[in-house]
Design an enzyme around this catalytic site. Structure first.
Site, PDB file in Angstrom:
ATOM      1  N   LYS A 135       0.858  -1.188   0.000  1.00  0.00           N
ATOM      2  CA  LYS A 135       0.000   0.000   0.000  1.00  0.00           C
ATOM      3  C   LYS A 135       0.891   1.235   0.000  1.00  0.00           C
ATOM      4  CE  LYS A 135      -4.162   1.424  -0.381  1.00  0.00           C
ATOM      5  NZ  LYS A 135      -4.952   1.031  -1.552  1.00  0.00           N
ATOM      6  N   SER A 184      -8.759  -0.598  -5.139  1.00  0.00           N
ATOM      7  CA  SER A 184      -9.047  -0.180  -3.762  1.00  0.00           C
ATOM      8  C   SER A 184     -10.563  -0.067  -3.570  1.00  0.00           C
ATOM      9  CB  SER A 184      -8.328   1.128  -3.429  1.00  0.00           C
ATOM     10  OG  SER A 184      -6.943   0.913  -3.271  1.00  0.00           O
TER      11      SER A 184
END
Length: 613
Positions: free
Chosen positions: A201, A404
């Site tokens: 991430k 996401s």
């Protein structure tokens, strides 16, 4: 008459503010046109000349749905070039599909000089539609002054590629080089509190590093390499080049350019990318000789612009049932918003209207979003679940990006369709809270006070976060990630442990995502619509896009203002965005991205690196 009165007021406010006689006369002329249209019943449907060449000239950014603007405001913005244009991907593919079997259309003239930002999957979708068109036996001519990397993928499908002798085909591959701010933040003495879950991430890295981490480089190179392989394969197959030709040519560019005496046009021709170097007068005359003169004049070949062509072709009503298309485009945010963002309350309203419509047979969720607010993503997903609980099938169709939060809202759909070049995954959660107590102290600004609990005033950016506050936020982020994994596990019929192995915030392309089980099928929007109809057991249906619609008055004015637009190819200079304008748009987009951070829990499922154009 309320709509007319609003138009009149808007026009006269504009005239008053502008204060010039010339523009005043222009606006009064527009007002007269409105009144004439009211009395005459509007413009007649345009006609399609027999043997015409369809001019496919996409302008500006290619999007799922074009942002609706007030028609008068849009006309003046277009006149003064203050807002880049937008083109719907669905308009392009529909025009090509109709033209393939239309005996009045003899060929296609492809012009990409005005093409703006476009995602890889949209690019390959148009290329596929061009290949489908050629199955009719009709030819495609690429006629651009020069070719961007995106534009050339489309031009490669042409039977003949023309280019101006002063033009170039500049291919450089895909890259991702973000800006990092750690040293600047250190100089400001700002404290950036980062909360995340997921090895890959990397959305928060610009705040905590001055370079890309090894893990991020690994993941980014993997998905960018996959996209470039798809690009190169498409071009070399279309042009009959050797495998790897583009990469080899790029890597040996200095030597090859030296052989071409520094002439980029000659370089492109030597590399087999261009068939003929010719100014407009040459290819225009060649098409005139093959297809005849344009009946509308203009000293050019017989033609019809694809938007005019669409206006000439009425929509066919297919049946009583409806496939509802809900478009999630742009960053996912809380509240209401235009089509440029995936605003939770707006999309929830569309989904609710669709599921409460007795004619709705199934729902297609069309996603082109890098994510955003985790809370907003869950609100959208919950409403889709409500539709499924009613017995409606929900099919997710991923466009250029569904990562996401864009994957979150798709995770529990009955089926997920993606293009091979869709950018997806990035299953992870993060939070960023900067505090500026040291920065403020340098200029003599301080905060102090009292609170009734340990958490009172805990989230001020003028005070440091306490250890308790950091602990609370990190637990919330970890819970969000756990929830994300559970949703994917449920929707994909995988164990949480198996999802975690391919999650960790890592980005995948659609082809890889299918192999990993994150996607059910590879295919485009029309494939997803067909799957939705099949799942619902219907054969006769209309495809209905849910979105804000202009009023009848606004639509009438838009028709008047656009009635002569695109009737023939008139451009004598490329109207694509300049590098300066492209950079300005990028900076504007990044600023808007930050301004849209409105999750009430401060948790984001967002892929900042997913915008590949």
């Amino acid at each position: 008459m309320k709509g007319v009165w609003e138009i009149i007021k808007s026009i006269f406010k504009f005239v008053q503010g502008l204060g010039t006689l010339t523009m005043g006369l222009v606006t009064l002329f527009l007002l007269v046109m409105v009144m004439m249209a009211l009395s005459s019943g509007g413009e007649p449907r345009p006609s399609v000349p027999n043997g015409a060449v369809l001019v496919l000239e996409p302008a500006g950014m290619i999007v799922e749905q074009v942002e609706y603007q007030d028609p008068i405001e849009a006309a003046f913005e277009a006149e003064f070039n203050r807002r880049p244009p937008q083109t719907s991907i669905h308009d392009i593919t529909r025009a090509l599909k109709l033209a393939k079997d239309d005996n009045r259309i003899a060929a296609i003239a492809l012009i990409t000089d005005s093409l703006g930002p476009i995602g890889p999957s949209h690019l390959h979708t148009i290329a596929k539609s061009l290949r489908d068109f050629k199955e009719s036996g009709k030819k495609i001519y690429a006629l651009s002054t020069a070719y961007s990397q995106a534009g050339y993928l489309l031009a490669a499908e042409a039977d003949k590629v023309y280019m101006n002798p002063a033009g170039n085909v500049f291919l450089n591959g895909y890259g991702f080089y973000p800006t990092y701010f750690k040293s600047m933040l250190d100089k400001l003495e700002a404290n950036v509190n980062v909360f995340r879950v997921g090895t890959y991430k990397s959305a928060v890295e610009p705040f905590i590093r001055d370079d890309m981490s090894p893990a991020a480089k690994e993941a980014n190179l993997a998905f960018l390499g996959g996209l470039w392989d798809q690009y190169e394969t498409s071009v070399v197959e279309a042009r009959g080049l050797e495998a790897g030709a583009l990469t080899n040519n790029i890597n040996s560019l200095p030597d090859r350019l030296r052989e071409a005496e520094g002439n980029f046009a000659k370089l492109a021709q030597n590399g087999g990318l261009v068939d003929e170097l010719a100014p407009r007068t040459v290819w225009r005359q060649a098409l005139k000789e093959e297809f005849g003169d344009n009946p509308g004049g203009g000293n050019t070949f017989k033609q019809i612009h694809y938007q005019t062509y669409l206006a000439a072709k009425p929509q066919k009503h297919r049946g009583p049932s409806e496939i509802a298309v809900i478009t999630a485009q742009g960053q996912i945010v809380m509240g209401d918003g235009p089509i440029t963002v995936s605003a939770a309350e707006t999309l929830v309203g569309y989904i609710r209207n669709a599921r409460n419509n007795p004619d709705t047979a199934a729902i297609v969720l069309r996603v082109n979003s890098p994510g955003g607010s985790a809370f907003a993503s869950e609100l959208i997903r919950q409403e889709l679940v409500a539709a499924q609980e009613q017995g409606l099938k929900v099919i997710a169709s991923m466009g250029p990006v569904a990562a996401s939060g864009g994957y979150w809202i798709s995770a529990t759909a009955d089926e997920i369709w993606a293009a091979p070049s869709t950018i997806t995954g990035s299953i992870g959660i993060f939070g960023v809270i900067p505090t500026f107590e040291n920065t403020l102290a340098k200029i003599g600004v301080h905060t102090d006070g009292v609170g009734t609990t340990e958490m009172a005033g805990a989230f001020s950016t003028a005070r440091p976060l306490s250890d308790m506050t950091k602990d609370v936020i990190q637990q919330s982020i970890e819970n969000g990630y756990s929830q994300f994994l559970s949703l994917v596990s449920e929707g994909r019929n995988m164990s949480v442990e198996d999802v975690d192995k391919i999650a960790q915030g890592r980005v995948w392309i659609g082809a890889t995502a299918k192999d990993l089980g994150l996607v059910d099928h590879l295919g485009g929007f029309e494939d997803a619509v067909a799957a939705a109809a099949s799942a619902a057991g219907v054969e006769d249906y209309d495809v209905v896009f849910y979105r804000d619609q202009p009023s009848k008055w606004d639509q009438m004015i838009a028709d008047i203002l656009n009635s002569s637009v695109g009737s023939s190819f008139k451009s004598d200079a490329p109207s694509g965005l300049s590098p300066v304008m492209q950079t300005a748009m990028k900076l504007k987009g990044e600023a808007e991205l930050l301004l849209n951070f409105n999750d009430p829990m401060g948790s984001y499922a967002l892929c900042l690196l997913c915008k590949v154009e």
